[in-house]
Design a protein around this motif. Structure first.
Motif, PDB file in Angstrom:
ATOM      1  N   ARG A 107       0.865  -1.182   0.000  1.00 27.88           N
ATOM      2  CA  ARG A 107       0.000   0.000   0.000  1.00 27.88           C
ATOM      3  C   ARG A 107       0.898   1.227   0.000  1.00 27.88           C
ATOM      4  O   ARG A 107       1.822   1.318   0.804  1.00 27.88           O
ATOM      5  CB  ARG A 107      -0.934   0.001   1.208  1.00 27.88           C
ATOM      6  N   GLU A 108       0.611   2.154  -0.890  1.00 26.51           N
ATOM      7  CA  GLU A 108       1.492   3.294  -1.078  1.00 26.51           C
ATOM      8  C   GLU A 108       0.724   4.467  -1.658  1.00 26.51           C
ATOM      9  O   GLU A 108      -0.448   4.331  -2.021  1.00 26.51           O
ATOM     10  CB  GLU A 108       2.649   2.899  -1.994  1.00 26.51           C
ATOM     11  N   PRO A 109       1.358   5.636  -1.771  1.00 28.85           N
ATOM     12  CA  PRO A 109       0.667   6.801  -2.329  1.00 28.85           C
ATOM     13  C   PRO A 109       0.218   6.548  -3.766  1.00 28.85           C
ATOM     14  O   PRO A 109       0.897   5.851  -4.536  1.00 28.85           O
ATOM     15  CB  PRO A 109       1.717   7.913  -2.258  1.00 28.85           C
ATOM     16  N   LEU A 110      -0.914   7.118  -4.135  1.00 30.02           N
ATOM     17  CA  LEU A 110      -1.456   6.976  -5.487  1.00 30.02           C
ATOM     18  C   LEU A 110      -0.462   7.517  -6.514  1.00 30.02           C
ATOM     19  O   LEU A 110       0.107   8.596  -6.338  1.00 30.02           O
ATOM     20  CB  LEU A 110      -2.784   7.722  -5.597  1.00 30.02           C
ATOM     21  N   GLN A 111      -0.264   6.760  -7.586  1.00 32.48           N
ATOM     22  CA  GLN A 111       0.663   7.143  -8.648  1.00 32.48           C
ATOM     23  C   GLN A 111      -0.096   7.438  -9.936  1.00 32.48           C
ATOM     24  O   GLN A 111      -1.311   7.288 -10.015  1.00 32.48           O
ATOM     25  CB  GLN A 111       1.688   6.023  -8.854  1.00 32.48           C
ATOM     26  N   THR A 112       0.626   7.831 -10.970  1.00 30.51           N
ATOM     27  CA  THR A 112       0.012   8.093 -12.265  1.00 30.51           C
ATOM     28  C   THR A 112      -0.388   6.785 -12.934  1.00 30.51           C
ATOM     29  O   THR A 112       0.083   5.705 -12.574  1.00 30.51           O
ATOM     30  CB  THR A 112       0.970   8.834 -13.192  1.00 30.51           C
ATOM     31  N   ALA A 113      -1.240   6.895 -13.948  1.00 29.34           N
ATOM     32  CA  ALA A 113      -1.690   5.703 -14.673  1.00 29.34           C
ATOM     33  C   ALA A 113      -0.517   4.942 -15.272  1.00 29.34           C
ATOM     34  O   ALA A 113      -0.455   3.704 -15.206  1.00 29.34           O
ATOM     35  CB  ALA A 113      -2.681   6.097 -15.767  1.00 29.34           C
ATOM     36  N   ASP A 114       0.443   5.679 -15.870  1.00 30.41           N
ATOM     37  CA  ASP A 114       1.592   5.006 -16.478  1.00 30.41           C
ATOM     38  C   ASP A 114       2.447   4.312 -15.425  1.00 30.41           C
ATOM     39  O   ASP A 114       2.934   3.191 -15.645  1.00 30.41           O
ATOM     40  CB  ASP A 114       2.440   6.007 -17.263  1.00 30.41           C
ATOM     41  N   ASP A 115       2.643   4.961 -14.289  1.00 31.42           N
ATOM     42  CA  ASP A 115       3.444   4.344 -13.229  1.00 31.42           C
ATOM     43  C   ASP A 115       2.774   3.086 -12.684  1.00 31.42           C
ATOM     44  O   ASP A 115       3.431   2.069 -12.441  1.00 31.42           O
ATOM     45  CB  ASP A 115       3.687   5.345 -12.100  1.00 31.42           C
ATOM     46  N   ILE A 116       1.455   3.148 -12.474  1.00 34.81           N
ATOM     47  CA  ILE A 116       0.717   1.976 -11.986  1.00 34.81           C
ATOM     48  C   ILE A 116       0.813   0.840 -13.000  1.00 34.81           C
ATOM     49  O   ILE A 116       1.102  -0.316 -12.652  1.00 34.81           O
ATOM     50  CB  ILE A 116      -0.752   2.337 -11.713  1.00 34.81           C
ATOM     51  N   THR A 117       0.573   1.173 -14.260  1.00 43.11           N
ATOM     52  CA  THR A 117       0.610   0.151 -15.305  1.00 43.11           C
ATOM     53  C   THR A 117       1.995  -0.468 -15.418  1.00 43.11           C
ATOM     54  O   THR A 117       2.137  -1.690 -15.575  1.00 43.11           O
ATOM     55  CB  THR A 117       0.171   0.754 -16.650  1.00 43.11           C
ATOM     56  N   ASP A 118       3.026   0.368 -15.324  1.00 46.05           N
ATOM     57  CA  ASP A 118       4.391  -0.162 -15.382  1.00 46.05           C
ATOM     58  C   ASP A 118       4.674  -1.113 -14.231  1.00 46.05           C
ATOM     59  O   ASP A 118       5.321  -2.157 -14.415  1.00 46.05           O
ATOM     60  CB  ASP A 118       5.399   0.994 -15.370  1.00 46.05           C
ATOM     61  N   ARG A 119       4.213  -0.768 -13.040  1.00 44.20           N
ATOM     62  CA  ARG A 119       4.410  -1.651 -11.893  1.00 44.20           C
ATOM     63  C   ARG A 119       3.780  -3.020 -12.163  1.00 44.20           C
ATOM     64  O   ARG A 119       4.373  -4.065 -11.871  1.00 44.20           O
ATOM     65  CB  ARG A 119       3.776  -1.022 -10.642  1.00 44.20           C
ATOM     66  N   ILE A 120       2.575  -3.000 -12.689  1.00 44.62           N
ATOM     67  CA  ILE A 120       1.862  -4.249 -12.954  1.00 44.62           C
ATOM     68  C   ILE A 120       2.544  -5.034 -14.074  1.00 44.62           C
ATOM     69  O   ILE A 120       2.783  -6.249 -13.953  1.00 44.62           O
ATOM     70  CB  ILE A 120       0.387  -3.955 -13.290  1.00 44.62           C
ATOM     71  N   ILE A 121       2.865  -4.360 -15.168  1.00 43.32           N
ATOM     72  CA  ILE A 121       3.474  -5.040 -16.307  1.00 43.32           C
ATOM     73  C   ILE A 121       4.851  -5.594 -15.942  1.00 43.32           C
ATOM     74  O   ILE A 121       5.226  -6.707 -16.349  1.00 43.32           O
ATOM     75  CB  ILE A 121       3.565  -4.090 -17.519  1.00 43.32           C
ATOM     76  N   ASP A 122       5.626  -4.837 -15.169  1.00 44.53           N
ATOM     77  CA  ASP A 122       6.931  -5.342 -14.743  1.00 44.53           C
ATOM     78  C   ASP A 122       6.786  -6.622 -13.929  1.00 44.53           C
ATOM     79  O   ASP A 122       7.576  -7.564 -14.081  1.00 44.53           O
ATOM     80  CB  ASP A 122       7.663  -4.276 -13.916  1.00 44.53           C
TER      81      ASP A 122
END
Length: 335
Positions: free
Chosen positions: A229-244
């Motif tokens: 659980r962490e601070p809300l990020q941008t859509a690209d950052d969230i997507t990158d976390r998931i894709i990575d």
């Protein structure tokens, strides 16, 4: 303070929802007289065909009953909100779709579902119906790879059920249908992100707490703990976390093919899903991975939870054919 819902009585929500679905999709699905929580395809079951029975708790619509129809699931056993169906509707579904070639059970890997579907399988065995079970375990955030058997089944059910349903519709043997279902599960990877909780119709209270500026990567579809659980990020950052996270396990090579699902957990709108999908495709192009097909929308929800999940199915020729196979379900179709 109670949450707002367009319902009558909380305890009646599931059965009244089923009434509405049957009114809307009467040409595709029907309810068995023997059990009101047993929903069966009008056009799927037939002699000599392996029957496919899926099921789980309500609140995840269009999973599970939305995927009942010709070319996909033959029946779905429906539980209360976020609760496994009891054995009785599973048994009635099994009897209704048995064409003499065996029946395949498929559902998410949750303790209540495992217990009740196993009980149902034991009961129908006394009627000489052979049952095989394949659990979906696509949520790679829910357990490490060396404990894959502990992973939850989430939105990747969409691809896994689709492949298995196609195998059954092609009149393949029970052995082959089970093999393809397991292969589909092994090659499907999902990670989600939650931005806000949901509330049950019976309680109308949030089922967990989350700050206005927080998100949780990897949270389950019932509010199970995620990776962080962490601070809300941008859509690209969230997507990158998931894709990575997905790439780290799937390890696609240049020239490989995938099917993509960007799924809303309930209240996340299409605008935000398509922003995420844009980034998914960018990342896949950078890696030289071909996208065979993409679905964006609500396919496995968690009531009104805000958030999304991304699923990749690592395709080969066989699974590509299963994903492309036509189906006509209450809430989903492939022509």
């Amino acid at each position: 303070m109670a949450t707002k819902k367009i319902i009558n009585k909380g305890d009646d929500a599931v059965d009244e929802m089923l009434d509405g679905i049957l009114d809307a999709h009467a040409d595709t699905v029907m309810r068995l007289d023997s059990n009101k929580r047993s929903i069966v395809s009008r056009n799927g079951p037939r002699k000599g065909k392996v029957g496919l029975v899926i099921g789980g708790g309500s609140g995840h619509e269009p999973s599970f009953l939305g995927f009942v129809g010709k070319g996909l699931a033959d029946a779905a056993a429906i539980g209360n909100v976020f609760a496994s169906p009891p054995p009785d509707p599973i048994i009635e579904c099994t009897k209704a779709v048995d064409g003499g070639a065996g029946v395949l059970y498929m559902y998410g890997n949750y303790a209540g579902d495992v217990m009740n579907f196993d009980m149902a399988a034991e009961m129908v065995a006394m009627d000489d119906i052979e049952v095989r079970t394949v659990l979906s375990t696509d949520d790679i955030a829910s357990a490490p790879l060396n404990e894959k058997h502990k992973r939850r089944g989430v939105a990747g059910n969409f691809f896994i059920f689709k492949a298995a349903g196609a195998a059954c519709d092609k009149m393949l043997s029970l052995d082959e249908c089970e093999r393809i279902a397991r292969k589909a599960n092994d090659r499907t990877y999902t990670v989600g992100v939650a931005l806000s909780p949901c509330s049950l119709p019976q309680t109308r209270k949030w089922n967990f707490e989350m700050g206005d500026d927080e998100m949780e990567i990897g949270m389950g579809i019932h509010g199970e703990p995620g990776m962080s659980r962490e601070p809300l990020q941008t859509a690209d950052d969230i997507t990158d976390r998931i894709i990575d996270k997905i790439f780290g396990e799937m390890a696609p090579a240049k020239g490989d093919r995938v099917a993509v699902l960007v799924n809303s957990l309930g209240s996340t709108p299409l605008m935000e899903l398509y922003i995420m999908n844009r980034r998914v495709h960018q990342r896949l192009r950078e890696r030289g991975v071909e996208v065979h097909k993409t679905w964006v929308g609500t396919y496995c929800s968690s009531l009104e939870m805000a958030g999304a999940s991304i699923t990749l199915m690592h395709l080969d020729d066989e699974l590509t054919g299963m994903i492309d196979h036509p189906c006509d379900c209450a809430m989903f179709s492939v022509k």
